[in-house]
Scaffold this active site. Structure first.
Site, PDB file in Angstrom:
ATOM      1  N   LYS A  72      30.201  35.897  35.984  1.00 46.04           N
ATOM      2  CA  LYS A  72      31.022  36.820  36.783  1.00 46.04           C
ATOM      3  C   LYS A  72      32.472  36.747  36.313  1.00 46.04           C
ATOM      4  O   LYS A  72      33.102  37.777  36.086  1.00 46.04           O
ATOM      5  CB  LYS A  72      30.949  36.450  38.249  1.00 46.04           C
ATOM      6  CG  LYS A  72      32.018  37.127  39.110  1.00 46.04           C
ATOM      7  CD  LYS A  72      31.982  36.754  40.571  1.00 46.04           C
ATOM      8  CE  LYS A  72      32.753  35.522  40.871  1.00 46.04           C
ATOM      9  NZ  LYS A  72      34.224  35.696  40.966  1.00 46.04           N
ATOM     10  N   ASN A  73      32.996  35.532  36.131  1.00 43.43           N
ATOM     11  CA  ASN A  73      34.430  35.397  35.875  1.00 43.43           C
ATOM     12  C   ASN A  73      34.820  35.780  34.451  1.00 43.43           C
ATOM     13  O   ASN A  73      35.993  35.834  34.116  1.00 43.43           O
ATOM     14  CB  ASN A  73      34.917  33.990  36.251  1.00 43.43           C
ATOM     15  CG  ASN A  73      34.885  33.811  37.766  1.00 43.43           C
ATOM     16  OD1 ASN A  73      34.710  34.789  38.498  1.00 43.43           O
ATOM     17  ND2 ASN A  73      35.011  32.588  38.216  1.00 43.43           N
TER      18      ASN A  73
ATOM     19  N   CYS B  66      43.234  35.850  49.851  1.00 44.50           N
ATOM     20  CA  CYS B  66      41.817  35.902  50.225  1.00 44.50           C
ATOM     21  C   CYS B  66      41.556  34.633  51.028  1.00 44.50           C
ATOM     22  O   CYS B  66      42.462  33.874  51.327  1.00 44.50           O
ATOM     23  CB  CYS B  66      40.937  36.013  48.995  1.00 44.50           C
ATOM     24  SG  CYS B  66      40.744  34.499  48.134  1.00 44.50           S
TER      25      CYS B  66
ATOM     26  N   ARG C 145      46.942  32.943  46.926  1.00 44.57           N
ATOM     27  CA  ARG C 145      46.615  33.460  45.573  1.00 44.57           C
ATOM     28  C   ARG C 145      47.655  34.485  45.079  1.00 44.57           C
ATOM     29  O   ARG C 145      47.362  35.639  44.816  1.00 44.57           O
ATOM     30  CB  ARG C 145      45.211  34.040  45.545  1.00 44.57           C
ATOM     31  CG  ARG C 145      44.181  32.981  45.892  1.00 44.57           C
ATOM     32  CD  ARG C 145      42.785  33.453  45.745  1.00 44.57           C
ATOM     33  NE  ARG C 145      42.357  33.445  44.333  1.00 44.57           N
ATOM     34  CZ  ARG C 145      41.130  33.825  43.965  1.00 44.57           C
ATOM     35  NH1 ARG C 145      40.273  34.235  44.863  1.00 44.57           N
ATOM     36  NH2 ARG C 145      40.797  33.800  42.691  1.00 44.57           N
TER      37      ARG C 145
ATOM     38  N   ASP D 288      35.290  25.853  41.690  1.00 44.98           N
ATOM     39  CA  ASP D 288      34.239  26.715  42.267  1.00 44.98           C
ATOM     40  C   ASP D 288      32.959  25.949  42.567  1.00 44.98           C
ATOM     41  O   ASP D 288      32.077  26.473  43.241  1.00 44.98           O
ATOM     42  CB  ASP D 288      33.910  27.872  41.317  1.00 44.98           C
ATOM     43  CG  ASP D 288      35.105  28.777  41.114  1.00 44.98           C
ATOM     44  OD1 ASP D 288      35.096  29.567  40.159  1.00 44.98           O
ATOM     45  OD2 ASP D 288      36.075  28.670  41.893  1.00 44.98           O
TER      46      ASP D 288
ATOM     47  N   ARG E  61      28.265  38.949  45.618  1.00 44.25           N
ATOM     48  CA  ARG E  61      29.283  39.285  44.619  1.00 44.25           C
ATOM     49  C   ARG E  61      29.128  38.429  43.365  1.00 44.25           C
ATOM     50  O   ARG E  61      29.488  38.848  42.268  1.00 44.25           O
ATOM     51  CB  ARG E  61      30.684  38.994  45.186  1.00 44.25           C
ATOM     52  CG  ARG E  61      31.266  40.000  46.094  1.00 44.25           C
ATOM     53  CD  ARG E  61      32.707  39.630  46.367  1.00 44.25           C
ATOM     54  NE  ARG E  61      33.364  39.249  45.124  1.00 44.25           N
ATOM     55  CZ  ARG E  61      34.256  38.273  45.019  1.00 44.25           C
ATOM     56  NH1 ARG E  61      34.593  37.571  46.066  1.00 44.25           N
ATOM     57  NH2 ARG E  61      34.820  37.984  43.873  1.00 44.25           N
TER      58      ARG E  61
HETATM   59  C1  EPZ Z   1      39.877  32.388  38.532  1.00 46.28           C
HETATM   60  O1  EPZ Z   1      40.743  32.767  39.593  1.00 46.28           O
HETATM   61  C2  EPZ Z   1      38.475  32.594  39.080  1.00 46.28           C
HETATM   62  N1  EPZ Z   1      38.301  33.993  39.419  1.00 46.28           N
HETATM   63  C3  EPZ Z   1      38.268  31.722  40.315  1.00 46.28           C
HETATM   64  O2  EPZ Z   1      36.924  31.883  40.733  1.00 46.28           O
HETATM   65  C4  EPZ Z   1      38.483  30.265  39.903  1.00 46.28           C
HETATM   66  O3  EPZ Z   1      38.379  29.467  41.044  1.00 46.28           O
HETATM   67  C5  EPZ Z   1      39.876  30.112  39.287  1.00 46.28           C
HETATM   68  O4  EPZ Z   1      40.024  31.013  38.183  1.00 46.28           O
HETATM   69  C6  EPZ Z   1      40.101  28.703  38.771  1.00 46.28           C
HETATM   70  O5  EPZ Z   1      39.118  28.387  37.837  1.00 46.28           O
HETATM   71  C7  EPZ Z   1      38.075  34.864  38.426  1.00 46.28           C
HETATM   72  O6  EPZ Z   1      38.042  34.495  37.257  1.00 46.28           O
HETATM   73  C8  EPZ Z   1      37.879  36.287  38.820  1.00 46.28           C
HETATM   74  P1  EPZ Z   1      44.072  30.761  38.779  1.00 46.28           P
HETATM   75  P2  EPZ Z   1      42.326  32.937  39.315  1.00 46.28           P
HETATM   76  O7  EPZ Z   1      45.031  31.836  38.405  1.00 46.28           O
HETATM   77  O8  EPZ Z   1      42.520  33.481  37.951  1.00 46.28           O
HETATM   78  C9  EPZ Z   1      47.669  29.727  41.725  1.00 46.28           C
HETATM   79  C10 EPZ Z   1      35.171  32.283  42.208  1.00 46.28           C
HETATM   80  O9  EPZ Z   1      34.741  31.647  43.182  1.00 46.28           O
HETATM   81  N2  EPZ Z   1      48.345  30.854  41.092  1.00 46.28           N
HETATM   82  O10 EPZ Z   1      43.653  29.753  37.752  1.00 46.28           O
HETATM   83  O11 EPZ Z   1      42.922  33.641  40.450  1.00 46.28           O
HETATM   84  C11 EPZ Z   1      46.494  30.195  42.584  1.00 46.28           C
HETATM   85  O12 EPZ Z   1      46.958  30.550  43.884  1.00 46.28           O
HETATM   86  C12 EPZ Z   1      36.664  32.459  42.036  1.00 46.28           C
HETATM   87  O13 EPZ Z   1      34.477  32.794  41.296  1.00 46.28           O
HETATM   88  C13 EPZ Z   1      49.689  31.094  41.396  1.00 46.28           C
HETATM   89  O14 EPZ Z   1      50.300  30.382  42.180  1.00 46.28           O
HETATM   90  O15 EPZ Z   1      42.745  31.396  39.337  1.00 46.28           O
HETATM   91  C14 EPZ Z   1      45.608  28.997  42.625  1.00 46.28           C
HETATM   92  O16 EPZ Z   1      46.066  28.085  43.603  1.00 46.28           O
HETATM   93  C15 EPZ Z   1      37.460  31.807  43.151  1.00 46.28           C
HETATM   94  N3  EPZ Z   1      50.319  32.160  40.805  1.00 46.28           N
HETATM   95  C16 EPZ Z   1      45.792  28.381  41.232  1.00 46.28           C
HETATM   96  O17 EPZ Z   1      47.031  28.920  40.724  1.00 46.28           O
HETATM   97  C17 EPZ Z   1      49.670  32.980  39.917  1.00 46.28           C
HETATM   98  O18 EPZ Z   1      50.295  33.930  39.403  1.00 46.28           O
HETATM   99  C18 EPZ Z   1      44.655  28.711  40.263  1.00 46.28           C
HETATM  100  O19 EPZ Z   1      44.651  30.070  40.109  1.00 46.28           O
HETATM  101  C19 EPZ Z   1      48.313  32.731  39.645  1.00 46.28           C
HETATM  102  C20 EPZ Z   1      47.673  31.660  40.230  1.00 46.28           C
END
Ligand code: EPZ
Length: 417
Positions: free
Chosen positions: A22-23, A116, A121, A304, A396
Site C-alpha cells: 500500500k505505502n 488523522c 501528522r 505500523d 484500506r
Molecule cells: C508513511 O507515513 C506511511 N504512510 C505510514 O503508514 C508510516 O507509518 C510512516 O510512513 C512511517 O513509516 C504512507 O506511506 C502512505 P513520516 P508518513 O512522514 O509519510 C512527522 C500506515 O499505517 N512529520 O515518516 O506520513 C509525522 O507527524 C501508515 O500504513 C512531521 O512532523 O510518515 C510523524 O510523527 C500510518 N512533518 C513522523 O514525522 C512532516 O512534514 C513520521 O512521519 C512529515 C512528517
C-alpha cells in the site's frame, strides 16, 4: 456499516500470499503523472486507497486500465486541475500529488485535510522542501497552492527522516534545473520502489534507500514500468498471526530484509520461523518470552507493526514494554484489548503489557488501520465471538484480508448492517 465477525482460537494452516505494498502504490500512482507517455504498474493491490487514487488520476484526464493487479496509466493527456477535498481527504497520500503536479506544471492547487487518528501528522517538511526548490506556497484553510517560475536543485536537510517528505521532495526535484541533495532522507523500501520507477522513466536518482539521496534534474520523463514491492506491513501482520496460531502456516511473496527487525524480535520470543528469501513457514510455540519493542524508522522495528505486535505481547510470560516513537498516538487499540482481558498500562507513548492473559471475544472498534489489524489478531486468538466495527480502516490497507484468513482456516466473515 461493514463489520467483521470472528470466532477465535482456530489454528491456521496453509498459505497466505502477500500483496503489493500500500505505502508504495500510493506514491507510485501519483508519480506516474510525471511521465509524458504512460506507466505500467504490476502487483497493484486492490484496496480502497488504490481506487481513491485512480479517481484523482482520472480527474486529471489520465486514462487508467486496472485488471488482475496490473495497472496501465496513459498520462499523455494529463491536465492540471484543482484536486478537490472530497477526493483528497480519502487518504493522506493524496499529498504526493503536491510534488507531482508542482514538478510537472510548476503549479498545483490541492485541498488537503491534516491530521488523522494517530497524530497531527503535519507536512511542514514537505512544504519546506518545496520552498527550497523555489516554490511559493500559500495555505488558506485546507487549500494548498504551489507555484514556481522554475524549480532549481537545492540541498535539503530533513529534521526527521520522513517517508512522505522524502518521496514528495524527490517528485518535485526530478525535473528541477540542477541537482538536489536530500540529507537525512528516509530509507524505507518504498523510497527505493518509487526511485526505481522514476529512473525507469528517465530520471537520475542515486542513493535511494540510504540517508543521502542525489537527484539530477532532467527535462523529460517517458514511459515507465515497475513491480510494486510486497507489502512488508501486511507480511509482518500475517507473520504475527502465524506466531500466535500458525501450524505450518506459509507466508509467501515476502522480502525477508524488509521485515528483519520483526523476525529477530519474534525469534527473541521463542517463535519457530523457517525463513527463506521469499517465504516464511511458522509453527506457533506454546509459550512466549516477554520482550521490549521500540518502533523506529527503517530498518528499525516498523511503527505500523507496533499495534499488531502488542497483541502478541499480551500472550508473553511476563512483562513486555512496547514504546511508540514515531507518532503521538498509536494506542487507540489498547482500550479494546483491555476490554477483551489484556493487562496493559499506558504511560504516554509506552505500553506496559503483562501476560499471558487469555482474551475473550468482545464488541470492538478499529480506530485506525493498524489498530484495526490488532483487533483482527485479538479476535482470532480470543475465546468466543468478536465483532470489529468501522472496518473500512482495515480494508484500506489489507487486500482480501477475510478471504486470505478464511483460506487458512480462520472463522471470520464480513457482515453489512
Ligand atoms: C508513511 O507515513 C506511511 N504512510 C505510514 O503508514 C508510516 O507509518 C510512516 O510512513 C512511517 O513509516 C504512507 O506511506 C502512505 P513520516 P508518513 O512522514 O509519510 C512527522 C500506515 O499505517 N512529520 O515518516 O506520513 C509525522 O507527524 C501508515 O500504513 C512531521 O512532523 O510518515 C510523524 O510523527 C500510518 N512533518 C513522523 O514525522 C512532516 O512534514 C513520521 O512521519 C512529515 C512528517
Amino acid at each position: 456499516m461493514k463489520k467483521l465477525i470472528i470466532n477465535g482460537q482456530h489454528e491456521l494452516t496453509g498459505e497466505i500470499k502477500i500483496s503489493g505494498a500500500k505505502n508504495s502504490v500510493v506514491a507510485l500512482i501519483p508519480a506516474a503523472i510525471l511521465s509524458d507517455d504512460n506507466v505500467t504498474l504490476y502487483n497493484v493491490p486492490n484496496i480502497s486507497d488504490t481506487i481513491a487514487l485512480i479517481d484523482i488520476i482520472e480527474l486529471l484526464n489520465g486514462k487508467v486500465e486496472y485488471k488482475d493487479e496490473v495497472m496501465k496509466i496513459d498520462t499523455s493527456k494529463i491536465e492540471n486541475k484543482v484536486v478537490p477535498e472530497n477526493l483528497s481527504k480519502k487518504l493522506r497520500a493524496s499529498y504526493y500529488f503536491m510534488g507531482a503536479l508542482l514538478s510537472k506544471f510548476h503549479y498545483a492547487e490541492i485541498y488537503f485535510p491534516g491530521g488523522c487518528n494517530i497524530g497531527s501528522r503535519p507536512i511542514d517538511f514537505h512544504i519546506n522542501g518545496f520552498k527550497k526548490l523555489g516554490a511559493e506556497v500559500t495555505i488558506e484553510g485546507n487549500k494548498y497552492t504551489f507555484k514556481a517560475e522554475k524549480l532549481k536543485g537545492a540541498r535539503i536537510y530533513l529534521d526527521f527522516a520522513s517517508v512522505g517528505a522524502t518521496i514528495n521532495i524527490m517528485l518535485a526535484a526530478v525535473k528541477a534545473e540542477g541537482t538536489t541533495y536530500i540529507s537525512n532522507a528516509a530509507k524505507e523500501p518504498e523510497i527505493v520502489n518509487i526511485a526505481s520507477l522514476l529512473n525507469n522513466m528517465g530520471a537520475k536518482i542515486s542513493g535511494a534507500g540510504t540517508s543521502e539521496i542525489k537527484i539530477e534534474g532532467v527535462n523529460h520523463l517517458s514511459s515507465g514500468v515497475i513491480d510494486v514491492i510486497p507489502d512488508r506491513i501486511e507480511a509482518g501482520t500475517y507473520t504475527i498471526i502465524g506466531a500466535l496460531l500458525g501450524k505450518n502456516l506459509k507466508i509467501s511473496g515476502i522480502i525477508e530484509d524488509h521485515i528483519d527487525a520483526l523476525l529477530s524480535k519474534l525469534k527473541e520470543m521463542g517463535v519457530d520461523l523457517d525463513v527463506d528469501d521469499n517465504s516464511i513457514i511458522i509453527n506457533h510455540p506454546d509459550t512466549y518470552k516477554p520482550i521490549n519493542v521500540k518502533t523506529l524508522v527503517f530498518p528499525g522495528f516498523a511503527t505500523d507493526l507496533g499495534q499488531p505486535m502488542s497483541v502478541l505481547l499480551t500472550q508473553a510470560n511476563g512483562m513486555s514494554i512496547f514504546e511508540e516513537t514515531i507518532y503521538e498516538n498509536r494506542m487507540g487499540h489498547v482500550k479494546y484489548l483491555q476490554k477483551m482481558g489484556a493487562n496493559i498500562r499506558i504511560n504516554d507513548r509506552t505500553a506496559i503489557i503483562v501476560g499471558p492473559t487469555p482474551l475473550k471475544g468482545e464488541e470492538v472498534v478499529a480506530t485506525d488501520l493498524r489498530a484495526g489489524a490488532a483487533m483482527v489478531i485479538a479476535g482470532l486468538i480470543a475465546k468466543g465471538q468478536s465483532t470489529v466495527n468501522e472496518i473500512d480502516h482495515i480494508l484500506r490497507g489489507y487486500e482480501n484480508i477475510v478471504e486470505k484468513l478464511q483460506n487458512v482456516g480462520a472463522d471470520i466473515n464480513i457482515i453489512e448492517d
